[in-house]
Scaffold this motif. Structure first.
Motif, short mmCIF file in Angstrom:
data_model
loop_
_atom_site.label_atom_id
_atom_site.label_comp_id
_atom_site.label_asym_id
_atom_site.label_seq_id
_atom_site.Cartn_x
_atom_site.Cartn_y
_atom_site.Cartn_z
N ALA A 1 0.74 -1.21 -0.07
CA ALA A 1 0.05 0.11 0.00
C ALA A 1 0.86 1.30 0.05
N SER A 2 1.85 1.27 0.62
CA SER A 2 2.89 2.08 0.60
C SER A 2 3.53 2.62 -0.73
N ASP A 3 3.78 1.59 -1.20
CA ASP A 3 4.46 1.47 -2.85
C ASP A 3 3.24 2.25 -3.74
N VAL B 1 13.32 6.52 -3.33
CA VAL B 1 12.74 6.39 -1.78
C VAL B 1 11.96 4.83 -1.74
N GLY B 2 10.82 4.80 -2.90
CA GLY B 2 10.19 3.59 -3.22
C GLY B 2 10.85 2.17 -3.47
N VAL B 3 11.85 2.52 -4.16
CA VAL B 3 12.82 1.18 -4.60
C VAL B 3 13.40 0.62 -3.36
N LEU C 1 10.70 17.22 -11.64
CA LEU C 1 11.29 16.05 -12.04
C LEU C 1 12.13 15.59 -10.98
N PRO C 2 13.02 16.36 -10.37
CA PRO C 2 13.79 15.85 -9.24
C PRO C 2 13.25 15.33 -8.08
N VAL C 3 11.97 15.82 -7.91
CA VAL C 3 11.24 15.02 -6.78
C VAL C 3 10.56 13.45 -7.19
N LEU C 4 10.34 13.86 -8.36
CA LEU C 4 9.80 12.16 -8.92
C LEU C 4 11.03 11.30 -8.93
N ALA D 1 14.38 -2.85 1.46
CA ALA D 1 14.73 -2.80 3.04
C ALA D 1 13.46 -3.76 3.55
N ILE D 2 12.19 -3.58 3.31
CA ILE D 2 11.05 -4.37 3.59
C ILE D 2 11.20 -5.84 3.53
N ALA D 3 11.50 -6.00 2.04
CA ALA D 3 11.76 -7.39 1.72
C ALA D 3 12.81 -8.08 2.50
N ARG D 4 13.86 -7.31 2.65
CA ARG D 4 15.13 -7.99 3.62
C ARG D 4 14.55 -8.47 4.89
N PHE D 5 13.87 -7.46 5.54
CA PHE D 5 13.58 -7.55 6.95
C PHE D 5 12.43 -8.52 6.91
N VAL D 6 11.65 -8.86 6.00
CA VAL D 6 10.60 -9.90 6.18
C VAL D 6 11.37 -11.22 5.98
N ALA D 7 12.30 -11.32 4.90
CA ALA D 7 13.23 -12.46 4.60
C ALA D 7 13.91 -13.02 5.84
#
Length: 89
Positions: free
Chosen positions: A35-37, A69-71, A60-63, A76-82
């Motif tokens: 959901a955050s993604d 940040v999303g990637v 464009l720099p903000v994008l 980070a979340i995938a590594r934490f869950v693993a």
């Protein structure tokens, strides 16, 4: 044309509210991460629509920062869950 822009922003706002509801109510950390993604993607779409409507590239720099940040957040979340999954075994 201005009513169409208003409709677009209303649709983005409704999608953001539904996504925030999933972030708050999500039963697991993975639901909240997805959901955050989605919320970050919605913000990027709004900024992209603003750039297209107003014919500028100032945001464009903000994008690019939001995309990074999303990637990195997803990684980070995938590594934490693993790690948590390996510790439970």
């Amino acid at each position: 044309m201005t009513w169409l822009i208003g409709v677009i922003y209303v649709v983005f706002a409704a999608a953001a509210l539904i996504t925030l509801w999933r972030i708050i109510r999500g039963p697991s950390i993975l639901d909240r991460a997805v959901a955050s993604d989605v919320l970050l993607t919605e913000v990027m779409c709004v900024l992209g629509a603003d750039m297209a409507i107003n014919h500028h590239t100032r945001t464009l720099p903000v994008l690019l920062v939001i995309a990074a940040v999303g990637v990195f957040g997803s990684i980070a979340i995938a590594r934490f869950v693993a790690r948590k999954d390996n510790a439970d075994r």
